[in-house]
Scaffold this motif. Structure first.
Motif, PDB file in Angstrom:
ATOM      1  N   ASP A  96      -4.065  20.530   1.498  1.00 33.83           N
ATOM      2  CA  ASP A  96      -2.656  20.149   1.614  1.00 33.83           C
ATOM      3  C   ASP A  96      -1.972  20.777   2.816  1.00 33.83           C
ATOM      4  OD1 ASP A  96      -3.078  18.782  -0.711  1.00 33.83           O
ATOM      5  OD2 ASP A  96      -2.088  20.237  -2.009  1.00 33.83           O
ATOM      6  N   VAL A  97      -2.460  21.934   3.245  1.00 35.53           N
ATOM      7  CA  VAL A  97      -1.781  22.644   4.325  1.00 35.53           C
ATOM      8  C   VAL A  97      -2.585  22.602   5.624  1.00 35.53           C
ATOM      9  CG1 VAL A  97      -0.787  24.845   5.072  1.00 35.53           C
ATOM     10  CG2 VAL A  97      -0.607  24.154   2.675  1.00 35.53           C
ATOM     11  N   VAL A  98      -3.768  23.234   5.632  1.00 35.33           N
ATOM     12  CA  VAL A  98      -4.495  23.415   6.891  1.00 35.33           C
ATOM     13  C   VAL A  98      -5.042  22.097   7.432  1.00 35.33           C
ATOM     14  CG1 VAL A  98      -6.401  24.635   8.024  1.00 35.33           C
ATOM     15  CG2 VAL A  98      -5.042  25.783   6.274  1.00 35.33           C
ATOM     16  N   MET A  99      -5.541  21.232   6.557  1.00 30.65           N
ATOM     17  CA  MET A  99      -6.043  19.942   7.029  1.00 30.65           C
ATOM     18  C   MET A  99      -4.902  18.949   7.234  1.00 30.65           C
ATOM     19  SD  MET A  99      -9.544  19.581   4.769  1.00 30.65           S
ATOM     20  CE  MET A  99      -9.735  17.861   5.216  1.00 30.65           C
ATOM     21  N   LYS A 100      -4.075  18.776   6.200  1.00 31.26           N
ATOM     22  CA  LYS A 100      -3.031  17.746   6.257  1.00 31.26           C
ATOM     23  C   LYS A 100      -1.905  18.115   7.209  1.00 31.26           C
ATOM     24  CE  LYS A 100       0.142  15.171   3.233  1.00 31.26           C
ATOM     25  NZ  LYS A 100       0.600  15.010   1.840  1.00 31.26           N
ATOM     26  N   THR A 138       0.837  -1.207   0.000  1.00 31.10           N
ATOM     27  CA  THR A 138       0.000   0.000   0.000  1.00 31.10           C
ATOM     28  C   THR A 138       0.866   1.248   0.000  1.00 31.10           C
ATOM     29  OG1 THR A 138      -1.645  -1.195   1.310  1.00 31.10           O
ATOM     30  CG2 THR A 138      -1.890   1.196   1.157  1.00 31.10           C
ATOM     31  N   LEU A 139       0.546   2.166  -0.897  1.00 33.06           N
ATOM     32  CA  LEU A 139       1.172   3.491  -0.926  1.00 33.06           C
ATOM     33  C   LEU A 139       0.170   4.505  -0.396  1.00 33.06           C
ATOM     34  CD1 LEU A 139       3.318   5.230  -3.571  1.00 33.06           C
ATOM     35  CD2 LEU A 139       1.127   6.263  -2.999  1.00 33.06           C
ATOM     36  N   SER A 140       0.612   5.408   0.486  1.00 32.65           N
ATOM     37  CA  SER A 140      -0.290   6.441   1.007  1.00 32.65           C
ATOM     38  C   SER A 140       0.516   7.675   1.382  1.00 32.65           C
ATOM     39  CB  SER A 140      -1.059   5.934   2.233  1.00 32.65           C
ATOM     40  OG  SER A 140      -0.179   5.659   3.300  1.00 32.65           O
ATOM     41  N   ASN A 141      -0.154   8.838   1.294  1.00 29.49           N
ATOM     42  CA  ASN A 141       0.481  10.088   1.736  1.00 29.49           C
ATOM     43  C   ASN A 141      -0.476  10.949   2.553  1.00 29.49           C
ATOM     44  OD1 ASN A 141      -1.286  11.054  -0.159  1.00 29.49           O
ATOM     45  ND2 ASN A 141       0.244  12.097  -1.412  1.00 29.49           N
ATOM     46  N   GLY A 142      -1.419  10.300   3.215  1.00 31.65           N
ATOM     47  CA  GLY A 142      -2.359  11.040   4.052  1.00 31.65           C
ATOM     48  C   GLY A 142      -3.700  11.222   3.386  1.00 31.65           C
ATOM     49  N   GLU A 143      -3.676  11.708   2.136  1.00 32.90           N
ATOM     50  CA  GLU A 143      -4.921  11.922   1.409  1.00 32.90           C
ATOM     51  C   GLU A 143      -5.144  10.843   0.355  1.00 32.90           C
ATOM     52  OE1 GLU A 143      -5.032  15.772  -0.306  1.00 32.90           O
ATOM     53  OE2 GLU A 143      -4.621  16.790   1.573  1.00 32.90           O
ATOM     54  N   TYR A 160      -6.658  20.448  11.007  1.00 39.48           N
ATOM     55  CA  TYR A 160      -8.053  20.878  11.123  1.00 39.48           C
ATOM     56  C   TYR A 160      -8.972  19.976  10.307  1.00 39.48           C
ATOM     57  CZ  TYR A 160      -6.844  25.059  13.726  1.00 39.48           C
ATOM     58  OH  TYR A 160      -6.407  25.909  14.716  1.00 39.48           O
ATOM     59  N   ASP A 161     -10.233  19.880  10.757  1.00 40.62           N
ATOM     60  CA  ASP A 161     -11.229  19.082  10.046  1.00 40.62           C
ATOM     61  C   ASP A 161     -11.790  19.871   8.871  1.00 40.62           C
ATOM     62  OD1 ASP A 161     -10.935  17.020  11.903  1.00 40.62           O
ATOM     63  OD2 ASP A 161     -12.416  17.912  13.255  1.00 40.62           O
ATOM     64  N   GLU A 162     -12.299  19.135   7.896  1.00 37.92           N
ATOM     65  CA  GLU A 162     -12.766  19.764   6.657  1.00 37.92           C
ATOM     66  C   GLU A 162     -13.833  20.820   6.906  1.00 37.92           C
ATOM     67  OE1 GLU A 162     -14.196  18.512   2.159  1.00 37.92           O
ATOM     68  OE2 GLU A 162     -14.190  17.003   3.756  1.00 37.92           O
ATOM     69  N   GLU A 163     -14.777  20.534   7.805  1.00 29.43           N
ATOM     70  CA  GLU A 163     -15.889  21.460   8.027  1.00 29.43           C
ATOM     71  C   GLU A 163     -15.463  22.737   8.753  1.00 29.43           C
ATOM     72  OE1 GLU A 163     -16.039  18.242  11.288  1.00 29.43           O
ATOM     73  OE2 GLU A 163     -15.671  18.369   9.119  1.00 29.43           O
ATOM     74  N   HIS A 193      -3.176  36.250   7.857  1.00 27.44           N
ATOM     75  CA  HIS A 193      -2.492  37.454   7.397  1.00 27.44           C
ATOM     76  C   HIS A 193      -1.716  37.180   6.120  1.00 27.44           C
ATOM     77  CE1 HIS A 193      -0.214  35.317  10.499  1.00 27.44           C
ATOM     78  NE2 HIS A 193       0.879  35.609   9.825  1.00 27.44           N
ATOM     79  N   GLY A 194      -1.957  36.054   5.478  1.00 27.85           N
ATOM     80  CA  GLY A 194      -1.314  35.734   4.212  1.00 27.85           C
ATOM     81  C   GLY A 194      -1.748  34.363   3.743  1.00 27.85           C
ATOM     82  N   VAL A 195      -1.392  34.042   2.525  1.00 27.93           N
ATOM     83  CA  VAL A 195      -1.672  32.711   1.992  1.00 27.93           C
ATOM     84  C   VAL A 195      -0.616  31.751   2.540  1.00 27.93           C
ATOM     85  CG1 VAL A 195      -1.823  31.306  -0.089  1.00 27.93           C
ATOM     86  CG2 VAL A 195      -2.734  33.635  -0.093  1.00 27.93           C
ATOM     87  N   LEU A 196      -1.063  30.645   3.131  1.00 27.94           N
ATOM     88  CA  LEU A 196      -0.134  29.666   3.694  1.00 27.94           C
ATOM     89  C   LEU A 196       0.450  28.778   2.610  1.00 27.94           C
ATOM     90  CD1 LEU A 196      -2.138  28.498   6.853  1.00 27.94           C
ATOM     91  CD2 LEU A 196      -0.255  30.129   6.770  1.00 27.94           C
ATOM     92  N   GLY A 197       1.648  28.264   2.858  1.00 25.84           N
ATOM     93  CA  GLY A 197       2.222  27.304   1.928  1.00 25.84           C
ATOM     94  C   GLY A 197       3.726  27.404   1.798  1.00 25.84           C
TER      95      GLY A 197
END
Length: 884
Positions: free
Chosen positions: A664-668, A57-62, A672-675, A632-636
């Motif tokens: 890719d950033v805030v959830m992973k 199995t290959l996985s990267n979280g999502e 944080y949860d999607e909702e 205060h800015g775009v994350l990444g």
């Protein structure tokens, strides 16, 4: 169970046990047209039927996928199809299980095969760490499979020239060395069909393949040679051909030391180092290099005889920062060579003798040692102060300090220091201490009503000078931004109430957070009744020019929400907006009144900046509020400290600008949860015009968190590069010839170091003082932005205006990792050197500041002026869903 295993070990011979243990070992990687294969060796599986029992199995979280495989006797081959590479970003884990049991995978240390490979223009590596890790390396680059052919290679001391076809211009190309996990670019100083390099300062040891690089596109160089050797001051580069690949073996110049000795000079302010070697070389300089900072200092060497020299090194140089040092020797020659002194038999030659010296009231040990690369290194150890808080109860704590005997003429103290004013109080402590904080006059050192007091242990000499000062950790720390371990309140002579809370930093260091409630403030009997139509908005304590103020203005102009904005009265921005009755001076009675009843809190930073008291459970029913992170800015780009795990009561809603930022950033990455994450865009983007015609250039770099003193700043590459840029004669002439102004707006933490006097070389280069204009006004008023890593570039890109990035320290800036690959967030040209930057500035002026209209959908889902409206709707919808 352990006793049974130990018994079996004694009964069954080692050779027999080796035959019983099943092993899975990485052998190599083979790359095919439509897939890549990871080849593993199976040991001790014998006639075990594996075909129906293996799951991979290959996985990267999502993303997760079951991988195909083949088994042939003792070989297991895992297939990575092109679709797998297309669907994965970042790193992915590959787990191999047999009958549901995960196999622990080893690497075969004896193989010569590379574990890195190219696929679909990307560069990958297979890392073995019990499982297999598919690493996407150097994601900002693309790699061509076709070659660029060279005709010849010419070398001389510190000079490499690669000649390509006479009809081919290589002006836009540099050379690059591709190591297993990094790229070193070599700046082209030639023109026409030749790429010429004379600066090899960034080259390091190892095996590296030669590429031609244009922007972020890498193309391998093909050249039919047998062997070419290039000598630079620091290295020898041996270029060879293998399977049509042109690569270099890069090695340091080395010299074997026969002896090394150190002793104090007569006046005890320097260490005299003597060394001998068995070669006919004359040493000109002895170089001391700090292994952490990389800073080097050269000292004149005195030859005592053939193969023997001495050099006197100031004690301060060897002791500086108490870091390990390594040495270099520079030969006396028209073509000097920098030698690495090696010691293959350090123990036999006696290099480990300790030299104990007394330096600034401390007993310090110094000695030579053999580094892992066999180089001669130098260790320096300062006396260790063991210290820890072991228990917190009420508003006091117990702890200990050990190691005081290694300090001369010193006493031990605990210091409580205001983080902003540096005012402090100190108390003498013994080896074991019990501190009753309530007995200390903490309120006397507060710089403002709400502040932080850091806690240190220190050794002070008889003149009350601090010899050592170290923060102290709490043994049972459970760091959250909104928790505390003990508290106390007291009244001052004017009737104000001071609250003090014991908390910790992210590094588990003890600190005291303190705030005051003025005597005239009336605390309601019941603060649990929150008004969800009263919204309190803010940014940092001292600003009103970001997403907070933009969203506050939207609420006041377009909704029936009872919105308020808070800012410190001493801030320059406060003067501009204080006539608005809904703007609250931070810590004022009106601010407390709204804070007690506001049901919704919206901030661009932690809510410490929003509330006049501690945002924590139990303080005026903070836990019953609805908390929104406006950003205060775009994350990444760089890592941030807003992970959900750092909060006892996390944000209820997290605002972002795109799906990659959300998923890719805030959830992973932030948990944080999607909702709880809403894609709306940032409020300040609503005010950005599209395609406004302006002429001038804005230079606006961000800060470097490793610069923490005046001396560090003035000696930093950061100061050197920006000070050099604004004094660049070619840049000044370009600006003057084209009647273009370059306006320099340093980060607020760097403003004190730059001023009109420093920026005096030309009337076309100007210093913009903090507070004279908002950041958004500056962005709108300029045609070209030059920055390094600042997220304000996103605002500029959204206005469809060009950005140039100045990445002279990209490796160090991202030393803690990136949240997204560079190419996804840096939209524009990137300069690595000052000359490249000036070239790009001149090019943009000639093009009249035209952009290439890049695709920015991966950064901004919405490119309209309705972000604030979407934020408002998202907050209202979330509140309504909770109330139901």
């Amino acid at each position: 169970m352990n006793s049974i295993i130990n018994t079996l070990k004694t009964i069954i011979p080692r050779s027999m046990r080796e035959r019983l243990i099943r092993k899975v070992t990485l052998q190599d990687i083979t790359v095919h047209k439509n897939y890549a294969e990871i080849n593993l060796t199976l040991k001790n599986f014998y006639n075990f039927n594996l075909n129906d029992k293996i799951t991979i199995t290959l996985s990267n979280g999502e993303y997760a996928e079951t991988l195909a495989y083949t088994v042939d006797k003792n070989k297991l081959s895992i297939q990575l199809t092109d679709s797998v590479f297309k669907n994965t970003t970042g790193n992915s884990s590959i787990k191999v299980s047999v009958d549901g049991k995960n196999m622990i995978i080893d690497s075969n240390a004896g193989i010569d095969s590379q574990t890195s490979f190219f696929k679909g223009g990307r560069y990958y590596n297979i890392l073995v760490n019990g499982t297999l890790i598919l690493e996407h390396l150097l994601a900002e680059y693309t790699f061509n499979t076709s070659y660029i052919h060279a005709e010849s290679m010419e070398v001389s001391y510190e000079n490499l020239s690669v000649l390509f076809g006479s009809s081919r211009s290589m002006d836009d190309y540099n050379l690059a060395l591709l190591y297993p996990n990094k790229i070193v670019e070599l700046t082209n100083e030639g023109n026409g069909s030749a790429v010429t390099v004379s600066d090899f300062s960034t080259v390091t040891m190892g095996r590296a393949t030669l590429y031609a690089v244009k922007g972020y596109e890498m193309t391998p160089v093909k050249l039919d040679i047998r062997e070419v050797n290039l000598t630079t001051q620091d290295h020898n580069l041996q270029f060879l051909n293998e399977d049509n690949e042109l690569y270099a073996f890069i090695e340091n110049h080395e010299i074997e030391m026969l002896s090394a000795d150190a002793e104090m000079t007569e006046n005890e302010d320097a260490v005299c180092i003597k060394m001998s070697y068995d070669e006919q070389l004359e040493i000109n300089y002895f170089v001391v290099a700090d292994t952490i900072s990389g800073e080097e200092e050269a000292f004149r060497a005195e030859m005592l005889s053939a193969g023997e020299f001495k050099a006197e090194i100031p004690v301060g140089t060897l002791v500086n920062n108490f870091t390990r040092k390594k040495f270099k020797l520079i030969t006396e020659s028209d073509e000097p060579i920098t030698l690495q002194p090696n010691v293959n038999y350090a123990e036999v030659l006696g290099f480990g003798k300790r030299l104990v010296i007394s330096y600034k009231n401390q007993n310090i040990k110094l000695w030579f040692y053999k580094r892992k690369d066999t180089a001669l290194g130098f260790k320096v150890t300062q006396p260790r102060i063991k210290r820890q808080v072991t228990w917190i109860e009420g508003f006091g704590f117990d702890g200990f300090i050990k190691g005081r005997e290694n300090f001369t003429d010193c006493d031990s103290f605990m210091i409580f220091e205001d983080r902003y004013s540096k005012e402090y109080i100190k108390i003498r402590i013994d080896e074991e201490f019990n501190i009753d904080l309530a007995a200390l006059d903490l309120k006397s050192i507060k710089s403002k009503d709400k502040t932080i007091l850091d806690v240190f242990v220190a050794m002070l000499d008889s003149n009350d000078e601090i010899i050592r000062k170290e923060k102290i950790k709490y043994k049972f720390s459970d760091y959250k931004k909104d928790n505390y371990y003990g508290s106390h309140s007291e009244h001052d002579a004017d009737g104000n109430v001071h609250y003090h809370l014991i908390t910790t930093t992210p590094f588990d260091n003890l600190k005291i957070e303190t705030f005051s409630i003025p005597e005239e403030v009336t605390i309601p009997d019941k603060t649990s009744s929150k008004d969800f139509n009263t919204w309190l908005v803010g940014e940092r304590y001292d600003t009103a020019q970001d997403n907070g103020y933009a969203f506050y203005k939207y609420l006041r102009e377009n909704t029936d929400v009872n919105a308020y904005y808070t800012i410190e009265a001493a801030a320059p921005d406060y003067e501009k907006i204080k006539s608005d009755p809904h703007v609250l001076a931070f810590g004022s009675p009106e601010h407390f009144e709204i804070s007690f009843k506001a049901g919704v809190l919206l901030g661009t930073h932690d809510l410490e900046n929003l509330l006049p008291y501690k945002p924590a459970r139990g303080f005026f029913n903070y836990e019953d509020t609805f908390k929104v992170f406006l950003q205060h800015g775009v994350l990444g780009r760089k890592r941030v400290e807003y992970h959900k795990k750092y909060y006892d009561i996390p944000f209820d809603l997290f605002i972002v600008s795109s799906e990659p930022e959300k998923y890719d950033v805030v959830m992973k990455k932030l948990g944080y949860d999607e909702e709880d994450v809403s894609i709306t865009g940032l409020a300040r983007f609503d005010s950005l015009p599209r395609g406004n015609k302006t002429k001038d250039i804005l230079l606006m770099p961000t800060w470097r968190d490793w610069i923490n003193t005046d001396e560090a700043f003035l000696n930093s590459q950061y100061f050197h590069n920006y000070n050099g840029l604004i004094h660049n004669e070619r840049l000044i002439k370009i600006l003057e010839d084209n009647d273009v102004q370059l306006n320099f707006y340093p980060h607020y933490r760097a403003q004190m170091y730059f001023n009109d006097e420093i920026l005096n070389p030309s009337s076309n280069i100007n210093f913009i003082q903090l507070g004279t204009k908002t950041v958004q006004e500056l962005l709108i008023d300029h045609a070209l932005l030059i920055t390094d890593y600042s997220s304000v570039s996103f605002d500029f890109t959204l206005m469809d205006k060009p950005v140039i990035y100045y990445h002279f320290d990209v490796g160090k800036f991202f030393r803690q990792g990136k949240l997204r690959p560079l190419f996804q967030t840096f939209i524009g040209k990137i300069a690595r050197t000052e000359d490249e930057l000036v070239d790009l500035i001149e090019q943009q002026i000639k093009l009249n500041f035209q952009t290439e209209h890049p695709d920015i959908s991966g950064i901004f889902k919405y490119q309209d002026h309705h972000n604030s409206e979407r934020i408002y709707t998202s907050v209202k919808d979330k509140i309504n869903s909770i109330e139901k």
